[in-house]
Design an enzyme around this catalytic site. Structure first.
Site, PDB file in Angstrom:
ATOM      1  N   ARG A  50      31.499  37.737  57.783  1.00  0.00           N
ATOM      2  CA  ARG A  50      32.339  38.731  57.452  1.00  0.00           C
ATOM      3  C   ARG A  50      33.617  38.228  56.529  1.00  0.00           C
ATOM      4  O   ARG A  50      34.691  38.630  56.610  1.00  0.00           O
ATOM      5  CB  ARG A  50      33.232  38.539  58.850  1.00  0.00           C
ATOM      6  CG  ARG A  50      32.464  39.282  60.100  1.00  0.00           C
ATOM      7  CD  ARG A  50      31.994  40.850  59.868  1.00  0.00           C
ATOM      8  NE  ARG A  50      31.590  41.383  60.955  1.00  0.00           N
ATOM      9  CZ  ARG A  50      30.199  41.286  61.253  1.00  0.00           C
ATOM     10  NH1 ARG A  50      29.456  40.700  60.688  1.00  0.00           N
ATOM     11  NH2 ARG A  50      29.981  42.057  62.308  1.00  0.00           N
ATOM     12  N   SER A  96      34.123  45.898  66.279  1.00  0.00           N
ATOM     13  CA  SER A  96      34.691  44.668  66.445  1.00  0.00           C
ATOM     14  C   SER A  96      36.169  44.564  65.868  1.00  0.00           C
ATOM     15  O   SER A  96      36.263  44.667  64.664  1.00  0.00           O
ATOM     16  CB  SER A  96      33.886  43.278  65.852  1.00  0.00           C
ATOM     17  OG  SER A  96      32.495  43.561  66.249  1.00  0.00           O
ATOM     18  N   GLU A 104      39.480  41.366  62.777  1.00  0.00           N
ATOM     19  CA  GLU A 104      38.390  41.326  61.600  1.00  0.00           C
ATOM     20  C   GLU A 104      38.894  42.813  60.938  1.00  0.00           C
ATOM     21  O   GLU A 104      38.337  42.855  59.651  1.00  0.00           O
ATOM     22  CB  GLU A 104      36.975  41.673  62.473  1.00  0.00           C
ATOM     23  CG  GLU A 104      36.010  41.491  61.529  1.00  0.00           C
ATOM     24  CD  GLU A 104      35.019  42.765  61.660  1.00  0.00           C
ATOM     25  OE1 GLU A 104      34.536  43.309  60.608  1.00  0.00           O
ATOM     26  OE2 GLU A 104      35.062  43.375  62.716  1.00  0.00           O
TER      27      GLU A 104
HETATM   28  N1  EPU Z   1      29.989  39.008  75.213  1.00  0.00           N
HETATM   29  C1  EPU Z   1      30.644  39.108  76.520  1.00  0.00           C
HETATM   30  N2  EPU Z   1      31.467  40.096  76.774  1.00  0.00           N
HETATM   31  C2  EPU Z   1      31.843  40.889  76.058  1.00  0.00           C
HETATM   32  C3  EPU Z   1      31.005  41.245  74.836  1.00  0.00           C
HETATM   33  C4  EPU Z   1      30.241  39.921  74.339  1.00  0.00           C
HETATM   34  O1  EPU Z   1      30.639  38.142  77.245  1.00  0.00           O
HETATM   35  O2  EPU Z   1      32.357  42.025  76.348  1.00  0.00           O
HETATM   36  C5  EPU Z   1      29.100  37.859  74.927  1.00  0.00           C
HETATM   37  C6  EPU Z   1      27.845  38.043  75.673  1.00  0.00           C
HETATM   38  O3  EPU Z   1      27.340  36.679  75.769  1.00  0.00           O
HETATM   39  C7  EPU Z   1      26.888  38.334  74.481  1.00  0.00           C
HETATM   40  C8  EPU Z   1      27.472  37.830  72.924  1.00  0.00           C
HETATM   41  O4  EPU Z   1      28.988  37.844  73.517  1.00  0.00           O
HETATM   42  O5  EPU Z   1      25.492  37.988  74.738  1.00  0.00           O
HETATM   43  C9  EPU Z   1      27.229  38.444  71.852  1.00  0.00           C
HETATM   44  O6  EPU Z   1      27.663  40.028  72.113  1.00  0.00           O
HETATM   45  P1  EPU Z   1      27.272  41.056  71.134  1.00  0.00           P
HETATM   46  O7  EPU Z   1      25.627  41.118  70.821  1.00  0.00           O
HETATM   47  O8  EPU Z   1      27.603  42.311  71.610  1.00  0.00           O
HETATM   48  O9  EPU Z   1      27.738  40.627  69.613  1.00  0.00           O
HETATM   49  P2  EPU Z   1      29.215  40.238  69.193  1.00  0.00           P
HETATM   50  O10 EPU Z   1      28.989  38.802  68.855  1.00  0.00           O
HETATM   51  O11 EPU Z   1      30.069  40.622  70.177  1.00  0.00           O
HETATM   52  C10 EPU Z   1      28.647  40.778  66.875  1.00  0.00           C
HETATM   53  C11 EPU Z   1      29.366  41.603  65.541  1.00  0.00           C
HETATM   54  C12 EPU Z   1      28.986  42.979  65.814  1.00  0.00           C
HETATM   55  C13 EPU Z   1      27.601  43.305  65.546  1.00  0.00           C
HETATM   56  C14 EPU Z   1      26.853  42.311  66.911  1.00  0.00           C
HETATM   57  C15 EPU Z   1      25.377  42.474  66.746  1.00  0.00           C
HETATM   58  C16 EPU Z   1      31.248  40.294  64.925  1.00  0.00           C
HETATM   59  C17 EPU Z   1      32.951  40.183  64.788  1.00  0.00           C
HETATM   60  N3  EPU Z   1      30.755  41.532  65.716  1.00  0.00           N
HETATM   61  O12 EPU Z   1      29.322  41.235  67.896  1.00  0.00           O
HETATM   62  O13 EPU Z   1      29.682  43.878  64.650  1.00  0.00           O
HETATM   63  O14 EPU Z   1      26.870  44.496  66.078  1.00  0.00           O
HETATM   64  O15 EPU Z   1      27.076  40.811  66.855  1.00  0.00           O
HETATM   65  O16 EPU Z   1      24.740  41.701  65.736  1.00  0.00           O
HETATM   66  O17 EPU Z   1      30.709  39.581  64.276  1.00  0.00           O
HETATM   67  C18 EPU Z   1      31.323  44.901  64.113  1.00  0.00           C
HETATM   68  O18 EPU Z   1      31.566  43.939  62.840  1.00  0.00           O
HETATM   69  O19 EPU Z   1      32.552  45.930  63.933  1.00  0.00           O
HETATM   70  C19 EPU Z   1      30.500  44.902  64.938  1.00  0.00           C
HETATM   71  C20 EPU Z   1      30.176  45.571  65.862  1.00  0.00           C
END
Ligand code: EPU
Length: 336
Positions: free
Chosen positions: A160, A236, A332
């Protein structure tokens, strides 16, 4: 054409009311040069408005990038270079690529925003980042009006992150980006667990095509993330913190199930959504803002929220995660 006191409510996905003192839509380098020559400063650039939180009215000049165009500029047996205007909608570009059997960005389906904004924060999702397909970009210097090309190395991409969030912040408008996409032997990426699960749910049993991956990503995102047309948000709100592995080891003493992903150099990435959820914020409403019920990393506008209200919620979340886990979350989104 220069407009004054332009209302920005329709141009940001969080749905915030704010005004730009001076505003111009630009669709070419000469438009940019004409707009900046009047000397109005500071100058800022708006793309799809999907990663911005307005906390005040904008002084100076706001340029809305509407530089369009999609063109294959070079061909090889297995891949092509595609040049895309910075004002093009990102997801429409992904759909065009998938329809034309061009692979490499299907995992990045349904990300809101524009092509010109995509390199700034090196957009990424489901195991792919834009840097994986990026060749070069052409930017316009907002002080001089001169064009400058940045190659992959000069962009200094990170998670990012890029030079456009650091040394070159605010200095350029991204006119066009060149991507390298495959025409055959696509590198299908199903490494992100949710993708393989979703392919199964969708009944895709044969090796998935790029169109299948795109469908799976659209499916996942539609379930997990709020549609900005229905509920204001900017994706995010925070970055996933990258920390020394010892921090996660400590957290796991109390929370053995805490998720984390290994990075090089004995570091880990911890999902901020998990940290925020543990602090009790998920699904919580505060005034007109709140933390999304299905993904704690996303702050939402329940209607009529102000930027400062959302910023206050973000600050309260940062403080509570810091107090509980000793981890400092970083926004972010761009806070203007
Ligand atoms: N999780 C929780 N609670 C929540 C959300 C997430 O416990 O409410 C934990 C779970 O363990 C889950 C893990 O976080 O398995 C990962 O969650 P998710 O797959 O939704 O991905 P993220 O890490 O929360 C990132 C990016 C997203 C992108 C997804 C998929 C960032 C800041 N965000 O989110 O990007 O779509 O991975 O690759 O890196 C964005 O930048 O706007 C965005 C949506």
């Amino acid at each position: 054409m220069l407009e004054q006191n332009k209302e920005l409510l329709p141009f940001n996905t969080f749905g915030l009311a704010a005004k730009a003192a001076h505003y111009a839509v630009v669709s070419s380098t000469s438009d940019v040069r004409a707009a900046i020559q009047g000397g109005i400063r500071p100058i800022r650039v708006l793309g799809g408005g999907s990663n911005i939180l307005f906390t005040q009215n904008m002084e100076g000049l706001l340029l809305k990038n509407e530089i369009m165009g999609k063109e294959i500029v070079r061909r090889w047996p297995n891949r092509v270079h595609v040049r895309v205007g910075g004002g093009e909608n990102w997801h429409q570009f992904v759909q065009w690529a998938v329809e034309n059997n061009l692979g490499g960005i299907e995992n990045l389906s349904l990300i809101p925003g524009t092509v010109g904004a995509s390199p700034i924060q090196n957009i990424g999702a489901y195991g792919v980042e834009i840097k994986d397909v990026f060749v070069r970009l052409r930017a316009i210097d907002l002080e001089t009006g001169k064009e400058r090309v940045f190659n992959q190395k000069e962009c200094a991409f990170g998670y990012r992150d890029s030079i456009f969030k650091r040394e070159a912040k605010g200095r350029y408008l991204i006119k066009e980006v060149v991507f390298s996409l495959t025409t055959q032997q696509h590198r299908i990426n199903t490494s992100y667990g949710d993708i393989s699960k979703t392919l199964e749910t969708l009944g895709i049993t044969t090796p998935p095509t790029i169109a299948d991956i795109s469908r799976a990503v659209v499916y996942i995102r539609s379930i997990k993330l709020p549609d900005p047309q229905k509920i204001g948000n900017c994706g995010s709100f925070f970055k996933n913190p990258e920390l020394p592995a010892a921090v996660l080891t400590d957290i796991r003493r109390e929370y053995p199930q805490a998720p984390g992903y290994d990075l090089p150099d004995n570091r880990v990435k911890i999902p901020a959504g998990w940290l925020i959820e543990q602090c009790g914020w998920k699904g919580k409403r505060v005034g007109n803002t709140g933390c999304y019920e299905k993904q704690a990393l996303v702050l939402v506008n329940h209607g009529g929220a102000t930027g400062s209200e959302a910023l206050q919620l973000a600050r309260d979340i940062i403080a509570s995660v810091k107090a509980r886990f000793g981890v400092e979350l970083e926004p972010e989104v761009n806070i203007w």
